[in-house]
Scaffold this motif. Sequence first.
Motif, PDB file in Angstrom:
ATOM      1  N   GLY A  39       0.802  -1.224   0.000  1.00 10.01           N
ATOM      2  CA  GLY A  39       0.000   0.000   0.000  1.00 10.01           C
ATOM      3  C   GLY A  39       0.833   1.270   0.000  1.00 10.01           C
ATOM      4  O   GLY A  39       0.378   2.315  -0.461  1.00 10.01           O
ATOM      5  N   PHE A  40       2.052   1.203   0.492  1.00 12.99           N
ATOM      6  CA  PHE A  40       2.910   2.387   0.433  1.00 12.99           C
ATOM      7  C   PHE A  40       3.297   2.686  -1.007  1.00 12.99           C
ATOM      8  O   PHE A  40       3.685   3.801  -1.327  1.00 12.99           O
ATOM      9  N   GLY A  41       3.211   1.669  -1.857  1.00  8.37           N
ATOM     10  CA  GLY A  41       3.449   1.903  -3.277  1.00  8.37           C
ATOM     11  C   GLY A  41       2.161   2.384  -3.930  1.00  8.37           C
ATOM     12  O   GLY A  41       2.073   3.502  -4.405  1.00  8.37           O
ATOM     13  N   CYS A  42       1.144   1.530  -3.919  1.00  5.46           N
ATOM     14  CA  CYS A  42      -0.122   1.870  -4.565  1.00  5.46           C
ATOM     15  C   CYS A  42      -1.203   1.003  -3.931  1.00  5.46           C
ATOM     16  O   CYS A  42      -1.002  -0.186  -3.715  1.00  5.46           O
ATOM     17  N   SER A  43      -2.341   1.626  -3.637  1.00  8.71           N
ATOM     18  CA  SER A  43      -3.405   0.890  -2.945  1.00  8.71           C
ATOM     19  C   SER A  43      -4.027  -0.207  -3.800  1.00  8.71           C
ATOM     20  O   SER A  43      -4.521  -1.194  -3.277  1.00  8.71           O
ATOM     21  N   VAL A  44      -4.014  -0.020  -5.113  1.00 15.40           N
ATOM     22  CA  VAL A  44      -4.746  -0.973  -5.943  1.00 15.40           C
ATOM     23  C   VAL A  44      -4.187  -2.396  -5.844  1.00 15.40           C
ATOM     24  O   VAL A  44      -4.914  -3.318  -5.471  1.00 15.40           O
ATOM     25  N   PRO A  45      -2.909  -2.607  -6.125  1.00 14.25           N
ATOM     26  CA  PRO A  45      -2.403  -3.972  -5.951  1.00 14.25           C
ATOM     27  C   PRO A  45      -2.462  -4.426  -4.491  1.00 14.25           C
ATOM     28  O   PRO A  45      -2.584  -5.615  -4.224  1.00 14.25           O
TER      29      PRO A  45
ATOM     30  N   CYS B 293       0.139   6.270  -0.109  1.00 17.60           N
ATOM     31  CA  CYS B 293       0.672   5.715  -1.349  1.00 17.60           C
ATOM     32  C   CYS B 293       1.661   6.693  -1.980  1.00 17.60           C
ATOM     33  O   CYS B 293       1.675   7.883  -1.655  1.00 17.60           O
ATOM     34  N   SER B 294       2.478   6.184  -2.876  1.00 13.76           N
ATOM     35  CA  SER B 294       3.577   7.013  -3.367  1.00 13.76           C
ATOM     36  C   SER B 294       3.083   8.202  -4.191  1.00 13.76           C
ATOM     37  O   SER B 294       3.806   9.166  -4.379  1.00 13.76           O
TER      38      SER B 294
ATOM     39  N   ALA C  25      -6.698  10.904  -9.448  1.00 11.27           N
ATOM     40  CA  ALA C  25      -5.444  10.310  -9.030  1.00 11.27           C
ATOM     41  C   ALA C  25      -4.745  11.337  -8.180  1.00 11.27           C
ATOM     42  O   ALA C  25      -4.793  12.532  -8.489  1.00 11.27           O
ATOM     43  N   LYS C  26      -4.084  10.876  -7.137  1.00 11.34           N
ATOM     44  CA  LYS C  26      -3.465  11.820  -6.210  1.00 11.34           C
ATOM     45  C   LYS C  26      -2.330  12.609  -6.858  1.00 11.34           C
ATOM     46  O   LYS C  26      -2.010  13.715  -6.439  1.00 11.34           O
ATOM     47  N   GLU C  27      -1.757  12.011  -7.886  1.00  3.89           N
ATOM     48  CA  GLU C  27      -0.654  12.703  -8.553  1.00  3.89           C
ATOM     49  C   GLU C  27      -1.110  14.025  -9.153  1.00  3.89           C
ATOM     50  O   GLU C  27      -0.326  14.942  -9.374  1.00  3.89           O
ATOM     51  N   ILE C  28      -2.401  14.105  -9.462  1.00  2.00           N
ATOM     52  CA  ILE C  28      -2.916  15.270 -10.164  1.00  2.00           C
ATOM     53  C   ILE C  28      -2.952  16.500  -9.260  1.00  2.00           C
ATOM     54  O   ILE C  28      -2.929  17.635  -9.737  1.00  2.00           O
ATOM     55  N   VAL C  29      -2.980  16.272  -7.941  1.00  2.00           N
ATOM     56  CA  VAL C  29      -3.112  17.394  -7.014  1.00  2.00           C
ATOM     57  C   VAL C  29      -2.021  18.448  -7.262  1.00  2.00           C
ATOM     58  O   VAL C  29      -2.316  19.646  -7.345  1.00  2.00           O
ATOM     59  N   VAL C  30      -0.789  17.989  -7.404  1.00  2.00           N
ATOM     60  CA  VAL C  30       0.293  18.950  -7.584  1.00  2.00           C
ATOM     61  C   VAL C  30       0.136  19.716  -8.891  1.00  2.00           C
ATOM     62  O   VAL C  30       0.280  20.948  -8.922  1.00  2.00           O
TER      63      VAL C  30
END
Length: 830
Positions: free
Chosen positions: A517-523, A549-550, A728-733
């Motif tokens: 989960g620290f990488g990605c919640s999906v897997p 997640c990362s 996607a959380k990446e989009i926040v930035v």
Amino acid sequence: MQVMNEEIKNEKVLTLADVKTGEYCVIVRVTGHGGFRHRLMEMGFVRGEKVKVIRNAPLRDPIEYEIMQGHVSLRRVEAQRVEVVPVTEEVANSYSFHGTVTEETERILGHHGKRIHVALVGNPNCGKTSFFNHATGMREKVGNYSGVTVDSKVGYYHYQDYTIMIADLPGTYSLTEYTPEERYVREYIMEQRPDIVLDVVDASNLERNLFLTTQLIDMNVPMVMALNMYDELQKNGDQLDIDTLSELFGFPIIPTVSSRGTGIDEVMAKIVDLYENLEEHTKHIHINYGTDLEKSIDIIKEDMVEHLDLSGAYSTRYLAIELLAGDKMVSELVSKYDDDGSVIKVAEEQRKQIEKQYNEDAATIVSGAKYGFVRGALLETFTRGKDRDQQPAYSADKILTNRWLGFPILIFFLWFMFQMTFTIGAYPQAWLESFFGWLGDVTTRVLPDGILKDLLVDGIIAGVGGVCSFLPNILILFFFISILEDTGYMARAAFIMDKLMHRMGLHGKSFIPYIIGFGCSVPAIMATRTLENRKDRILTILTVPFMSCSARLPVYLLLISAFFTKHQGLILTSIYLFGVVMAIITSLLVKKVAFKQERDQFVMELPPYRIPTFRNAMIHMWDKSVQYLKKMGTVILVATVIIWALEYFPHTGPEVDRYTAQIERVGADTTLTEVQRTEQIKQLELDRSACQIENSYIGRFGRFVAPVFRPLGFDWQMGVSLITGFAAKEIVVSSMGVLYHSDLEADEHSSALQKSLQTHTWSSGPDIGKPVFTPAVAYGFMIFILLYFPCVAALSAIHREAGRRWMLFNLFYTTGVAWLAAFVVHLVFG
Ligand code: GDP
Ligand code: MG
């Protein structure tokens, strides 16, 4: 006596399929493998229940019944597995069944169903014949060497008014097909279908004896275990926690000393209880063969369900496991049902694939996993006497699962893994970033000004590029996780964590999804499939998103470097820890509210240590990453475009036009120097795009929801950025980049954005003119990012694995908690 029993044995047994339309009967018992019986019992087909046949014509399938005031239909082959006693309509009308067998039930059933067929199964020399002799009063030869019993002897034991028919089968170490004894015993269990298998185990040699037990577990037969030679175990000074072992295995275990006859009555009493379904603590467990094998087993099983009509005679899981292991007998058996040979073909493919992947015989891999199961069960329940040695093959466990050394070693491995992920990952990350920067530049230069260019450069390239740059980190993290899994270390880590996880109401196996989960919640959510118990799975699935997640990391990095000059590492760590704490609290809470009664223990398999191969690690890494890649190709791309469009339209307006006019004016102003002019234009352009965004759909929406975020000290831009993180959380930035109108040039992107954040002030309200971002607000914002709703991909994974209700719960719960936590931060530090 003997003769009477033989009579009972040979009496023709009536089944539901024999009862004619309109007639009544009472159920004696349901035969067939465990899963099938369970299903029928859930439909109400239990001993003592009365049934009326609604429609049963010869050659008609299915047959329709009335049971417990409801109508159900069974296929003929299924009905043949339900033994019954016919009753007249009169008796049926006066008789009602309320779930427990009463005197009246007993009277109707008479001697039917009081005959229990028990088979003794165990290793050679574990004391089966001694048990048999004591129980039946017969005098079969016992001997301290194998091969004394060559076929089965049958005897009888009387207990209350039950007649227990005991078959003493030849001793075997395994139930494969290599020796005549093995074949004989297996065929006996599968074709004669004893009501209960009594697994006789030599307690002084548990590891080897329990291997056979794992095969019986696979076969899904009702079982009781006689833990024989218990005197030897005590003499050796070994200690065994029988209650826990019994709970782990899911069937009763009774210590016996059969050479002296100790424990035999208790065993028989348990057998009767189990037969009458009075034994509460039984459950059917699965031996976990690890992700790869389980996947193959599922594929074969599915094909079997689709193509074969086994009608409850055999457990499909068992057949699938044996087919995968390449068992000839099972393969022949299945062929009989498999007209077009498709199941065999599928099984063969799966076996080849597994063998290629592991470079080992499939049967060996399967038995390796079985030993792993036994090891895990024993490590939890068994303490060897002082002077006896550990098995050398597992000697590394002495260190890795050691009470004192285990933890530091685990922490070291995890630290090392994360360290490598981010240090090695930094290089490809930088390359990707400059690549996308370059791509953006080229596109800007090549394309004419206009909507298409804006879409490509500011929408797709900026959005997807930002997300792509995290791909290397994720791949590397998954690569390390796969290596830890492949060596067998992850199973040990789960073992070490088990005690701690139990305190949170979870299971040690949940530890692995958390790490992923620290990488990605999906897997990570997918990885919860190795948890047998629904409670553990749900709790883990619900709390995995709290493992930061990362994708959230870039937001932390941005804000920490902008607003904290000291203790940056500490602040980052505190955010991660906060997530872990929230996971613990949530798990305890949900368990208290939703899963009060459930208490379950499972074996933690300790598979043999293996040297990981690069190939396998790559395959497993790929498996885990595919989900992530899919998310990038679909959800993120679409979301980026949507967000871009919401920001872009409406593109013009009176205020925006005013800026445009002003820019033109400055451009034509000859009193300014060249440098001044570009500077002013640049500033005006930034202001214009800010004004444009404020006026856009997303800006209007942002101001609409702004009051929700105001108590947290967030302005509307922060609110909108958070909402865009839904995709996607990446989009926040990247959203913040646009909303705080900083330059989007890739390499100085963050520093420019940092500066605009630092200088951004409230443009209205009571705090007008004061800076929006203070360290407290930044910290609250990070906590919000950490906790609030997971991205679409994770939510859909939760939906798939836990159902819609838990998904919705997760959505609202996480967001509520995030709001509260950020509110408290603002209240205390703001
Ligand atoms: P089988 O091969 O499983 O039928 O085992 P037997 O019943 O032939 O027993 C093998 C040997 O173990 C015999 O010498 C028995 O006397 C001995 N034995 C059986 N049960 C026990 C027990 O509970 N404790 C001890 N110490 N010896 C036992
Ligand atoms: Mg014997």
